[in-house]
Design a protein around this motif. Structure first.
Motif, PDB file in Angstrom:
ATOM      1  N   GLN A 417       0.830  -1.210   0.000  1.00 62.54           N
ATOM      2  CA  GLN A 417       0.000   0.000   0.000  1.00 62.54           C
ATOM      3  C   GLN A 417       0.866   1.262   0.000  1.00 62.54           C
ATOM      4  O   GLN A 417       0.545   2.243  -0.676  1.00 62.54           O
ATOM      5  N   PHE A 418       1.951   1.224   0.779  1.00 61.59           N
ATOM      6  CA  PHE A 418       2.830   2.385   0.883  1.00 61.59           C
ATOM      7  C   PHE A 418       3.439   2.736  -0.469  1.00 61.59           C
ATOM      8  O   PHE A 418       3.700   3.917  -0.761  1.00 61.59           O
ATOM      9  N   ALA A 419       3.673   1.727  -1.307  1.00 54.72           N
ATOM     10  CA  ALA A 419       4.290   1.961  -2.610  1.00 54.72           C
ATOM     11  C   ALA A 419       3.295   2.488  -3.645  1.00 54.72           C
ATOM     12  O   ALA A 419       3.696   2.904  -4.729  1.00 54.72           O
ATOM     13  N   ASN A 420       2.014   2.491  -3.309  1.00 53.65           N
ATOM     14  CA  ASN A 420       0.982   2.946  -4.242  1.00 53.65           C
ATOM     15  C   ASN A 420       0.791   4.454  -4.101  1.00 53.65           C
ATOM     16  O   ASN A 420       0.412   4.940  -3.028  1.00 53.65           O
ATOM     17  N   PRO A 421       1.027   5.221  -5.157  1.00 55.10           N
ATOM     18  CA  PRO A 421       0.885   6.693  -5.059  1.00 55.10           C
ATOM     19  C   PRO A 421      -0.525   7.131  -4.666  1.00 55.10           C
ATOM     20  O   PRO A 421      -0.721   8.279  -4.246  1.00 55.10           O
ATOM     21  N   ALA A 422      -1.525   6.233  -4.792  1.00 57.37           N
ATOM     22  CA  ALA A 422      -2.911   6.599  -4.471  1.00 57.37           C
ATOM     23  C   ALA A 422      -3.207   6.544  -2.981  1.00 57.37           C
ATOM     24  O   ALA A 422      -4.314   6.921  -2.558  1.00 57.37           O
ATOM     25  N   LEU A 423      -2.252   6.078  -2.142  1.00 59.90           N
ATOM     26  CA  LEU A 423      -2.517   5.931  -0.709  1.00 59.90           C
ATOM     27  C   LEU A 423      -2.965   7.239  -0.053  1.00 59.90           C
ATOM     28  O   LEU A 423      -3.955   7.234   0.707  1.00 59.90           O
ATOM     29  N   PRO A 424      -2.318   8.385  -0.267  1.00 59.46           N
ATOM     30  CA  PRO A 424      -2.786   9.628   0.366  1.00 59.46           C
ATOM     31  C   PRO A 424      -4.242   9.957   0.014  1.00 59.46           C
ATOM     32  O   PRO A 424      -4.990  10.464   0.865  1.00 59.46           O
ATOM     33  N   THR A 425      -4.638   9.667  -1.225  1.00 58.61           N
ATOM     34  CA  THR A 425      -6.025   9.928  -1.635  1.00 58.61           C
ATOM     35  C   THR A 425      -6.990   9.047  -0.859  1.00 58.61           C
ATOM     36  O   THR A 425      -8.063   9.497  -0.436  1.00 58.61           O
ATOM     37  N   VAL A 426      -6.621   7.770  -0.670  1.00 59.12           N
ATOM     38  CA  VAL A 426      -7.459   6.838   0.095  1.00 59.12           C
ATOM     39  C   VAL A 426      -7.632   7.337   1.526  1.00 59.12           C
ATOM     40  O   VAL A 426      -8.741   7.344   2.077  1.00 59.12           O
ATOM     41  N   ILE A 427      -6.521   7.763   2.141  1.00 59.35           N
ATOM     42  CA  ILE A 427      -6.568   8.235   3.532  1.00 59.35           C
ATOM     43  C   ILE A 427      -7.385   9.523   3.633  1.00 59.35           C
ATOM     44  O   ILE A 427      -8.220   9.678   4.540  1.00 59.35           O
ATOM     45  N   ALA A 428      -7.159  10.439   2.712  1.00 60.92           N
ATOM     46  CA  ALA A 428      -7.904  11.700   2.732  1.00 60.92           C
ATOM     47  C   ALA A 428      -9.395  11.447   2.586  1.00 60.92           C
ATOM     48  O   ALA A 428     -10.223  12.101   3.241  1.00 60.92           O
ATOM     49  N   SER A 429      -9.775  10.503   1.745  1.00 54.68           N
ATOM     50  CA  SER A 429     -11.181  10.168   1.558  1.00 54.68           C
ATOM     51  C   SER A 429     -11.782   9.591   2.833  1.00 54.68           C
ATOM     52  O   SER A 429     -12.913   9.942   3.221  1.00 54.68           O
ATOM     53  N   SER A 457       9.627   7.059  -1.865  1.00 56.35           N
ATOM     54  CA  SER A 457       9.345   6.915  -0.437  1.00 56.35           C
ATOM     55  C   SER A 457       9.350   8.278   0.246  1.00 56.35           C
ATOM     56  O   SER A 457       8.476   8.569   1.077  1.00 56.35           O
ATOM     57  N   ASP A 458      10.322   9.109  -0.094  1.00 53.43           N
ATOM     58  CA  ASP A 458      10.381  10.447   0.495  1.00 53.43           C
ATOM     59  C   ASP A 458       9.131  11.251   0.143  1.00 53.43           C
ATOM     60  O   ASP A 458       8.567  11.959   0.990  1.00 53.43           O
ATOM     61  N   ARG A 459       8.687  11.148  -1.107  1.00 54.83           N
ATOM     62  CA  ARG A 459       7.478  11.884  -1.521  1.00 54.83           C
ATOM     63  C   ARG A 459       6.252  11.368  -0.780  1.00 54.83           C
ATOM     64  O   ARG A 459       5.365  12.152  -0.410  1.00 54.83           O
ATOM     65  N   MET A 460       6.198  10.051  -0.557  1.00 53.03           N
ATOM     66  CA  MET A 460       5.058   9.488   0.159  1.00 53.03           C
ATOM     67  C   MET A 460       5.031   9.986   1.604  1.00 53.03           C
ATOM     68  O   MET A 460       3.971  10.351   2.122  1.00 53.03           O
ATOM     69  N   PHE A 461       6.205  10.001   2.263  1.00 51.58           N
ATOM     70  CA  PHE A 461       6.262  10.530   3.624  1.00 51.58           C
ATOM     71  C   PHE A 461       5.767  11.975   3.662  1.00 51.58           C
ATOM     72  O   PHE A 461       4.987  12.372   4.546  1.00 51.58           O
ATOM     73  N   GLN A 462       6.201  12.764   2.704  1.00 51.71           N
ATOM     74  CA  GLN A 462       5.799  14.174   2.673  1.00 51.71           C
ATOM     75  C   GLN A 462       4.296  14.310   2.466  1.00 51.71           C
ATOM     76  O   GLN A 462       3.639  15.148   3.100  1.00 51.71           O
ATOM     77  N   SER A 463       3.746  13.466   1.594  1.00 48.74           N
ATOM     78  CA  SER A 463       2.305  13.527   1.322  1.00 48.74           C
ATOM     79  C   SER A 463       1.493  13.146   2.551  1.00 48.74           C
ATOM     80  O   SER A 463       0.485  13.794   2.877  1.00 48.74           O
ATOM     81  N   LEU A 464       1.926  12.099   3.256  1.00 49.11           N
ATOM     82  CA  LEU A 464       1.197  11.655   4.444  1.00 49.11           C
ATOM     83  C   LEU A 464       1.260  12.702   5.549  1.00 49.11           C
ATOM     84  O   LEU A 464       0.251  12.997   6.199  1.00 49.11           O
ATOM     85  N   LYS A 465       2.448  13.264   5.758  1.00 48.39           N
ATOM     86  CA  LYS A 465       2.556  14.294   6.784  1.00 48.39           C
ATOM     87  C   LYS A 465       1.779  15.548   6.378  1.00 48.39           C
ATOM     88  O   LYS A 465       1.268  16.276   7.230  1.00 48.39           O
ATOM     89  N   GLY A 466       1.672  15.777   5.076  1.00 46.45           N
ATOM     90  CA  GLY A 466       0.892  16.904   4.602  1.00 46.45           C
ATOM     91  C   GLY A 466      -0.586  16.761   4.921  1.00 46.45           C
ATOM     92  O   GLY A 466      -1.302  17.776   5.028  1.00 46.45           O
TER      93      GLY A 466
END
Length: 680
Positions: A417-429, A457-466
């Protein structure tokens, strides 16, 4: 006369001119064109051969004119166009076309295609053969290159999947295949993807080339080595009867491929797992043998990687079971058989519940409850983990919105899931639908995410913290993480794995020191800490004294439904009450053996039911119900002819508990019949 003039013979000068023109055209074609001509007499001896071919043959040491055609040219007997020999056609006086030939001596790389037909005059008399030819050398080289590309791997030069399959088919279909076992090795490189992702595909290609060279050297002439694609390799060993030799070869291959590689100034390390199958026992045909080797490879990777495994019948049963579980899991997801349970996370400062971890559970309609340890790996393999993860995320957020107190809820996210760029969208929803504040959601990540440490991975961390959610590193200390990476990974919490917590209160253990070191590291980095798997009440005080900020485990209750969570938060004011054992004890070994017991001036035989380094439970001893036995000293023969001092701690219904005066070494016991470790 005008009529007769129609049949008048051509004038000699006209005939000579046409013949000269034809001869010039033939000479031009022979000297500069792709073709050439030849002619034999009635005995099959060459009486004419175009000069350019005659010269080639002369350089090869062959005198063409005057010698039989069959002694000058050698037929390609493997050519599919060759139905008969040249000698047959010359003898039977029949035409032939497009026969592949080369010089009978000398340059074996030069090939021609020749055609010929018998010459019969007006009286029906045979006058020899006449024909033409063309150069096949470049065409055959081109065909050979096409064949090579079709059967060999372009990167490593090893046989490719098609050639390996053809070779295996040929070996298994031979008449003596049943009497001569064939071994098939399937190899998969461990940690290659990490190298490819972090160092680039060019480095990955060089690494594969070096792997191929080492693998070829390790196998030598014993078998055929091929690359199936990616980081998968295969070895076919026609003489694979000796399992010990195969095991030794597998260990040699693993050791060789696991040595460091030096590429572009960097030292790289990978590993290798191998699955082995033998025909005919594990499969008499290619497809079944490959399937068996693949199952053995799966077992090798499941058992820890860097090892080899032979195929066993139970592996097929396991594969069928996994497939059935996969099918059932799809149905479970569609029909709502999954549910979420919540385990409290408690503050060590005031024993208040600060949050809950969402844990997915599956109650099968036939098999009953199925452990996540069984179905989560299957979900990851078959691609269901993202659907399940998204459902858990939405459910947990929705449930948390209904709780009477705004405690946090933690949801596990797999590396897939972490490797999927769509994870932040799922969490935000999920946050938007539930309406809970982002800081109430805690995303738990395992150390497996560090296997793909890259810019993504760095971009994903930034997106989640965002998004404003919290991040927790789960099972810390058991995976692949780098302490250096923790300095830049934006975690809010480190969860200390339960393997460090269990037994931490026992003497002669370093677990407490490890926990303290992790807590110190987390404090330095501004992170909270949660001790997982706390089950004994005396562990609470230890964890608190070591500075850990939170506790999670059965000591504060098993996972409960969302309704039970709401009731717990409402009734107790958000405080947790510890339950279960108050004191830790050493791991026990179940056994059944007789032992001599001495008490004051009495002696007799008792049976030891279980034993640890600090005590034992016995039966076969009776006391008066009113007698206080807690201070009675005894001696018990744990090791033959050797008595150990002990004290009775309790006695009931013919059984009693002993505490040894000094810890004993269980390795000194004389072979108990059965041993079953008990949970502490």
């Amino acid at each position: 006369m005008p009529i007769l003039s129609r049949f008048a013979k051509p004038q000699p000068e006209v005939v000579d001119e046409e013949a000269a023109r034809a001869l010039r055209l033939v000479r031009e074609f022979e000297n500069n064109g792709p073709g050439w001509f030849w002619q034999t007499d009635r005995e099959g001896r060459l009486c004419y051969l175009s000069p350019k071919v005659a010269k080639v043959l002369e350089e090869a040491g062959l005198e063409a004119v005057g010698n039989p055609l069959t002694s000058v040219f050698q037929l390609d007997s493997d050519s599919p166009d060759t139905e008969r020999t040249l000698g047959f056609h010359l003898t039977s006086r029949t035409s032939f076309a497009n026969y592949s030939v080369r010089a009978a001596a000398g340059d074996a790389e030069r090939w021609w295609s020749i055609s010929g037909r018998p010459q019969i005059d007006a009286l029906g008399r045979f006058g020899g053969f006449m024909g033409f030819g063309s150069d096949l050398t470049e065409r055959r080289r081109s065909d050979a290159e096409i064949t090579r590309l079709a059967l060999f791997d372009g990167l490593t030069g090893l046989a490719n999947r098609q050639r390996m399959r053809l070779s295996l088919d040929q070996i298994l279909s031979s008449p003596n295949a049943a009497a001569r076992p064939t071994a098939l090795f399937l190899l998969d490189l461990d940690r290659f993807k990490q190298v490819n992702d972090t160092m680039g595909h060019q480095t990955g290609d060089v690494l594969l080339q070096q792997v191929a060279q080492r693998l070829q050297r390790a196998v030598g002439e014993a078998g055929l080595v091929g690359r199936l694609g990616g980081d998968e390799f295969e070895v076919v060993l026609p003489d694979g009867a000796n399992r010990d030799c195969l095991a030794e070869l597998a260990r040699t291959i693993i050791a060789s491929l696991s040595q460091p590689y030096f590429i572009s100034g960097s030292s790289l390390s990978i590993g290798c797992s191998i699955g082995i199958a033998l025909s005919p026992d594990d499969g008499g045909e290619s497809e079944s043998l490959i399937r068996s080797a693949d199952l053995a490879l799966y077992a090798a990777k499941a058992d820890g990687r860097g090892i080899h495994r032979f195929y066993r019948e139970e592996l097929l049963h396991g594969a069928k079971s996994r497939r059935q579980m996969e099918d059932d899991l799809r149905v479970a997801l569609a029909q709502g058989q999954l549910h979420v349970a919540y385990q409290p996370v408690v503050s060590t400062r005031d024993e208040c519940i600060v949050g809950y971890e969402a844990l997915v559970r599956w109650t099968h309609p036939v098999r009953g409850p199925i452990s996540p340890a069984e179905f989560i790996p299957v979900a990851e393999e078959c691609g269901l983990i993202e659907s399940i993860g998204e459902w858990v995320m939405r459910t947990a957020c929705a449930d948390a919105a209904s709780w009477p107190r705004e405690v946090r809820v933690a949801v596990n996210v797999s590396p897939i899931q972490f490797a999927n760029p769509a994870l932040p969208t799922v969490i935000a929803s999920a946050l938007s639908r539930s309406g809970i504040a982002p800081q109430r959601l805690e995303i738990e990540l395992t150390e497996g995410i560090f296997l793909q440490e890259n810019n993504a991975s760095d971009r994903m961390f930034q997106s989640l913290k965002g998004l404003g959610v919290r991040l927790a590193l789960d099972d810390f200390g058991t995976g692949y993480s780098s302490l250096g990476y923790l300095k830049k990974a934006p975690f809010d919490k480190i969860k200390i794995d339960q393997s460090f917590v269990r037994g931490a209160t026992m003497p002669d253990t370093r677990n407490a020191a490890i926990i303290k070191a992790i807590v110190t590291l987390a404090d330095t980095l501004g992170m909270e800490t949660t001790a997982e798997g706390v089950e004994i009440q005396d562990e609470i005080a230890l964890i608190r004294s070591l500075g850990c900020s939170h506790i999670q485990g059965y000591v504060y209750g098993r996972p409960a439904s969302t309704g039970e969570v709401a009731a717990q938060l409402a009734s107790s004011g958000g405080r947790a009450q510890p339950i279960g054992f108050k004191n830790s004890r050493a791991p026990r070994v179940t056994m059944l053996r007789t032992a001599r017991l001495e008490l004051a001036d009495m002696r007799g035989e008792v049976r030891i039911r279980n034993i640890s380094s600090t005590g034992a439970m016995i039966d076969g001893i009776e006391f008066d119900g009113n007698e206080d036995v807690r201070e009675i000293n005894v001696q018990i023969e744990v090791v033959e002819n050797q008595l150990f001092d002990a004290r009775l701690r309790w006695a009931k219904d013919g059984r009693a508990g002993l505490q040894f005066a000094q810890p004993i070494n269980l390795d000194r016991l004389n072979g108990p019949a059965t041993r079953t470790p008990k949970r502490t």
